[in-house]
Design an enzyme around this catalytic site. Structure first.
Site, PDB file in Angstrom:
ATOM      1  N   SER A 120       0.835  -1.198   0.000  1.00 40.83           N
ATOM      2  CA  SER A 120       0.000   0.000   0.000  1.00 40.83           C
ATOM      3  C   SER A 120       0.874   1.253   0.000  1.00 40.83           C
ATOM      4  O   SER A 120       1.922   1.290   0.638  1.00 40.83           O
ATOM      5  CB  SER A 120      -0.911   0.019   1.234  1.00 40.83           C
ATOM      6  OG  SER A 120      -1.676   1.208   1.264  1.00 40.83           O
ATOM      7  N   LYS A 170      -4.414  -6.981   2.717  1.00 45.71           N
ATOM      8  CA  LYS A 170      -4.414  -5.878   1.743  1.00 45.71           C
ATOM      9  C   LYS A 170      -5.788  -5.713   1.098  1.00 45.71           C
ATOM     10  O   LYS A 170      -6.227  -4.588   0.829  1.00 45.71           O
ATOM     11  CB  LYS A 170      -3.353  -6.144   0.662  1.00 45.71           C
ATOM     12  CG  LYS A 170      -3.277  -5.066  -0.430  1.00 45.71           C
ATOM     13  CD  LYS A 170      -3.038  -3.672   0.141  1.00 45.71           C
ATOM     14  CE  LYS A 170      -2.561  -2.675  -0.899  1.00 45.71           C
ATOM     15  NZ  LYS A 170      -3.420  -2.519  -2.070  1.00 45.71           N
ATOM     16  N   HIS A 173      -7.899  -3.878   3.511  1.00 44.51           N
ATOM     17  CA  HIS A 173      -7.393  -2.501   3.505  1.00 44.51           C
ATOM     18  C   HIS A 173      -8.034  -1.720   2.363  1.00 44.51           C
ATOM     19  O   HIS A 173      -8.505  -0.588   2.542  1.00 44.51           O
ATOM     20  CB  HIS A 173      -5.864  -2.529   3.357  1.00 44.51           C
ATOM     21  CG  HIS A 173      -5.248  -1.242   2.896  1.00 44.51           C
ATOM     22  ND1 HIS A 173      -5.302  -0.813   1.581  1.00 44.51           N
ATOM     23  CD2 HIS A 173      -4.544  -0.302   3.567  1.00 44.51           C
ATOM     24  CE1 HIS A 173      -4.669   0.336   1.472  1.00 44.51           C
ATOM     25  NE2 HIS A 173      -4.205   0.677   2.660  1.00 44.51           N
ATOM     26  N   ASN A 174      -8.063  -2.310   1.169  1.00 54.66           N
ATOM     27  CA  ASN A 174      -8.617  -1.599   0.022  1.00 54.66           C
ATOM     28  C   ASN A 174     -10.128  -1.438   0.141  1.00 54.66           C
ATOM     29  O   ASN A 174     -10.679  -0.431  -0.315  1.00 54.66           O
ATOM     30  CB  ASN A 174      -8.254  -2.331  -1.267  1.00 54.66           C
ATOM     31  CG  ASN A 174      -6.821  -2.071  -1.677  1.00 54.66           C
ATOM     32  OD1 ASN A 174      -5.971  -1.798  -0.838  1.00 54.66           O
ATOM     33  ND2 ASN A 174      -6.538  -2.164  -2.963  1.00 54.66           N
ATOM     34  N   GLU A 177     -10.549   1.422   2.319  1.00 56.52           N
ATOM     35  CA  GLU A 177     -10.187   2.600   1.513  1.00 56.52           C
ATOM     36  C   GLU A 177     -11.378   3.069   0.676  1.00 56.52           C
ATOM     37  O   GLU A 177     -11.651   4.274   0.584  1.00 56.52           O
ATOM     38  CB  GLU A 177      -9.010   2.233   0.626  1.00 56.52           C
ATOM     39  CG  GLU A 177      -8.576   3.294  -0.368  1.00 56.52           C
ATOM     40  CD  GLU A 177      -7.526   2.731  -1.302  1.00 56.52           C
ATOM     41  OE1 GLU A 177      -7.801   2.663  -2.526  1.00 56.52           O
ATOM     42  OE2 GLU A 177      -6.441   2.348  -0.837  1.00 56.52           O
TER      43      GLU A 177
END
Length: 298
Positions: A120, A170, A173-174, A177
């Site tokens: 990231s 990840k 995380h996205n 986001e």
């Protein structure tokens, strides 16, 4: 250490430059000759093909992939036949975690090691230090820990679990986001219609001075307004996506977990293809600012 590096897009080229600066010997390959030449100017060695890249490395080999998730299997199809037991592949792209689990099992049968690394920070992070989330055999992670340390910002890397865990962390995380960006875009669309002559760039700056919503995203929004203007006339109101938000929503559904914010943000991007809006413009501008994604008005 010496490693092969396949994929010299916005992230890959910057990461190679960072690795070379930290005295790693990097052999690169990409189908884009211009990207290969740029990497060579930064001090990397060019390979003529994937097979040539493999042959230029001493065993046990270490090869980092930085290609779109849809291209990973095709690259591996060319790469794996040339590998031997003890070699290691690191997938640093945004692959679906179940694909990473599958690849680990396939490679383990051949005694080839596989690490999945979620990265990231966008192109800037790849150049100046990223946040790196690694899954796979912890012994192999420790063997190459120096590499992750050199790629990451200070304290910005960790082994998070067995194979698949890096890309799982990840992926979520996205998804987060997506939700954060959607909230920010909606809020600034409301600000734009306020009964006051607000300077939105200045509001973004102010929000980023120790307020509760202070964040890199708010800072990037300020940069986007300064670059494109408050009307964002040249920016597309249709928002692109690469799939990780949708994967997060689908995985949450498998787990029986309600994630309405993430689901709504994913659905907004889908609908924006035929229903562009100012909220979509803000999202596109943000994606361009931190990720280098295309921002041209359609």
């Amino acid at each position: 250490m010496k490693l092969g590096y396949i994929g010299l897009g916005k992230m890959g080229l910057n990461m190679v430059e960072r690795l070379v600066e930290r005295r790693h010997e990097v052999v690169v390959f990409d189908q884009d000759d211009a990207a290969m030449q740029q990497a060579a100017w930064k001090g990397a060695a060019k390979a003529q093909s994937i097979w040539n890249l493999v042959d230029s490395l001493e065993r046990p080999r270490l090869i980092w992939l930085m290609v779109p998730h849809k291209a990973v299997d095709a690259v591996l199809k060319d790469l794996v036949p040339r590998l031997h037991d003890g070699d290691t592949i690191i997938d640093g792209g945004n692959s679906f975690y179940k694909d990473s689990e599958r690849r680990h099992k396939e490679f383990a049968a051949r005694d080839i090691y596989f690490l999945d690394a979620g990265v990231s920070g966008g192109p800037q992070g790849a150049r100046e230090g990223a946040c790196v989330m690694v899954g796979g055999d912890e012994k192999i992670f420790k063997k190459y820990e120096t590499l992750f340390k050199d790629i990451a910002v200070e304290n910005g890397y960790a082994h998070v679990g067995k194979s698949g865990a890096g890309h799982f962390v990840k992926m979520v995380h996205n998804g987060i986001e997506y939700g954060m960006m959607q909230s920010l875009a909606e809020g600034f669309a409301v600000l734009k219609n306020a009964p006051y002559p607000l300077n939105l760039s200045e509001v973004a700056r102010l929000y980023n001075e120790r307020s509760v919503i202070e964040s890199r995203l708010v800072g990037w929004l300020k940069e986007a307004y300064e670059k494109h203007g408050e009307e964002l006339d040249a920016v597309s109101g249709s928002v692109g996506q690469t799939g990780e938000g949708m994967w997060t929503a689908e995985t949450a559904k498998e787990f029986g977990i309600s994630v309405p914010v993430i689901e709504t943000s994913v659905e907004f991007r889908k609908q924006s293809e035929t229903n562009p809006s100012y909220i979509g413009k803000i999202l596109s501008a943000l994606r361009n600012t931190f990720g280098g994604h295309d921002v041209v008005n359609l």
